[in-house]
Scaffold this active site. Structure first.
Site, PDB file in Angstrom:
ATOM      1  N   ASN A 208       0.850  -1.184   0.000  1.00  0.00           N
ATOM      2  CA  ASN A 208       0.000   0.000   0.000  1.00  0.00           C
ATOM      3  C   ASN A 208       0.892   1.242   0.000  1.00  0.00           C
ATOM      4  OD1 ASN A 208      -1.595   2.245   0.962  1.00  0.00           O
ATOM      5  ND2 ASN A 208      -3.146   0.784   1.603  1.00  0.00           N
TER       6      ASN A 208
ATOM      7  N   ARG B  21       4.572  18.538   0.945  1.00  0.00           N
ATOM      8  CA  ARG B  21       5.355  19.649   0.416  1.00  0.00           C
ATOM      9  C   ARG B  21       4.874  20.137  -0.941  1.00  0.00           C
ATOM     10  NH1 ARG B  21      10.639  20.559   2.469  1.00  0.00           N
ATOM     11  NH2 ARG B  21      10.785  22.086   0.785  1.00  0.00           N
TER      12      ARG B  21
ATOM     13  N   HIS C  26      -5.579   3.375  -1.542  1.00  0.00           N
ATOM     14  CA  HIS C  26      -6.858   3.569  -0.866  1.00  0.00           C
ATOM     15  C   HIS C  26      -7.216   5.052  -0.952  1.00  0.00           C
ATOM     16  CE1 HIS C  26      -9.568   2.272   2.718  1.00  0.00           C
ATOM     17  NE2 HIS C  26     -10.087   3.333   2.110  1.00  0.00           N
TER      18      HIS C  26
ATOM     19  N   ARG D  40      -9.311   8.354  -0.685  1.00  0.00           N
ATOM     20  CA  ARG D  40     -10.442   8.790   0.134  1.00  0.00           C
ATOM     21  C   ARG D  40     -11.045  10.052  -0.471  1.00  0.00           C
ATOM     22  NH1 ARG D  40      -7.327   5.938   3.908  1.00  0.00           N
ATOM     23  NH2 ARG D  40      -8.605   4.622   5.252  1.00  0.00           N
TER      24      ARG D  40
ATOM     25  N   GLU E 156      -8.675   0.071  -2.904  1.00  0.00           N
ATOM     26  CA  GLU E 156      -9.534  -0.085  -1.737  1.00  0.00           C
ATOM     27  C   GLU E 156     -10.381   1.162  -1.533  1.00  0.00           C
ATOM     28  OE1 GLU E 156      -6.517  -2.707   1.116  1.00  0.00           O
ATOM     29  OE2 GLU E 156      -6.909  -0.603   1.577  1.00  0.00           O
TER      30      GLU E 156
ATOM     31  N   THR F  39      -8.052   6.094   9.454  1.00  0.00           N
ATOM     32  CA  THR F  39      -7.707   4.841   8.786  1.00  0.00           C
ATOM     33  C   THR F  39      -8.879   3.879   8.969  1.00  0.00           C
ATOM     34  OG1 THR F  39      -6.025   3.102   8.595  1.00  0.00           O
ATOM     35  CG2 THR F  39      -6.575   3.858  10.825  1.00  0.00           C
TER      36      THR F  39
ATOM     37  N   HIS G  25      -3.905  -4.745   7.749  1.00  0.00           N
ATOM     38  CA  HIS G  25      -4.016  -3.706   8.778  1.00  0.00           C
ATOM     39  C   HIS G  25      -3.123  -4.050   9.965  1.00  0.00           C
ATOM     40  CE1 HIS G  25      -6.145   0.043   9.808  1.00  0.00           C
ATOM     41  NE2 HIS G  25      -5.742  -0.262  11.033  1.00  0.00           N
ATOM     42  N   ASP G  26      -2.089  -3.249  10.137  1.00  0.00           N
ATOM     43  CA  ASP G  26      -1.120  -3.374  11.235  1.00  0.00           C
ATOM     44  C   ASP G  26      -0.275  -4.643  11.161  1.00  0.00           C
ATOM     45  OD1 ASP G  26      -1.881  -0.945  12.171  1.00  0.00           O
ATOM     46  OD2 ASP G  26      -3.017  -1.676  13.891  1.00  0.00           O
TER      47      ASP G  26
END
Length: 237
Positions: free
Chosen positions: A7, A18, A43, A45, A70, A100, A190-191
């Protein structure tokens, strides 16, 4: 071997901090694949605070492995996916302002809606996956939607593993066994990190793919991106 999809949201976050195009998202995606990763995940958003919708379009030209997009299947997201036609779309029930992802779908409550969206993607040749907690009822509901795969939401496992509680894997193992019985493909994310990925993989039968971003990019600050990608690949064999 379980496939590694990286990801690259955090690369976009750094670029956006920046302005301009440093780091170059397309070059990073190209390099990650050159280093051996079998997929690229993004992903986007609605506020485009990291991955922009135009990034999703631009990446089509450089992603030659599996391309996974995603997101919450709102209208703009659906239109984007149908335009880009990635290898896979992973449906995630994000609230608009969520930092998240923080939960899996209630596949019973949302079954009709998910079924409709999944059928549209499948008609366009896009593999579908649903983000779910390791709850057998939710996996059964996912099967009823006609999805190709599920993605197990692994934050709870990662938290318990960090505390030394290896029994935290048990709901995920049970979920994977049940998904295999239902002939659902299994992804996870995830994690997940270098610390916990090998133990997770060894206890999840039929694990096809993991999607890893935050931990992998953070680890790469110390160890280097090429090195870290290959460390994950070794642990996933």
């Amino acid at each position: 071997m379980t496939k590694l999809s990286v990801n690259i949201n955090k690369i976009a976050t750094l670029r956006n901090a920046r302005g301009g195009n440093v780091p170059d998202l397309l070059k990073v995606a190209t390099d990650i694949q050159k280093f051996g990763a079998q997929g690229i995940t993004i992903h986007p958003r609605p506020d485009e605070r990291h991955i922009r919708y135009q990034d999703a379009r631009d990446l089509i030209q450089v992603v030659h492995t599996e391309y996974n997009i995603e997101g919450n299947p709102q209208h703009n997201f659906i239109d984007l996916v149908l335009e880009c036609k990635p290898t896979q779309v992973t449906l995630v029930p994000d609230a608009i302002g969520a930092i998240t992802s923080n939960s899996g779908w209630d596949t019973k409550k949302n079954q009709a809606y998910l079924t409709e969206v999944i059928q549209e993607f499948q008609r366009n040749g896009i593999r579908t996956s649903i983000f779910v907690d390791p709850i057998l009822e939710m996996i059964e509901g996912a099967k009823a939607t006609g999805t190709d795969r599920i993605e197990l939401y692994t934050e709870a496992f990662a938290h318990e593993f960090a505390l030394g509680n290896l029994k935290g894997i048990e709901p995920y193992t049970n979920a994977a066994v049940f998904a295999n019985e239902l002939h659902l493909g299994i992804n996870a994310g995830h994690d997940l990190s270098l610390d916990n990925i090998q133990f997770f993989k060894e206890n999840i039968p039929g694990l096809l793919e993991v999607s890893i971003g935050h931990a992998l990019i953070c680890e790469s600050l110390y160890l280097g991106l090429d090195n870290v990608v290959n460390m994950y690949l070794q642990k996933l064999q």
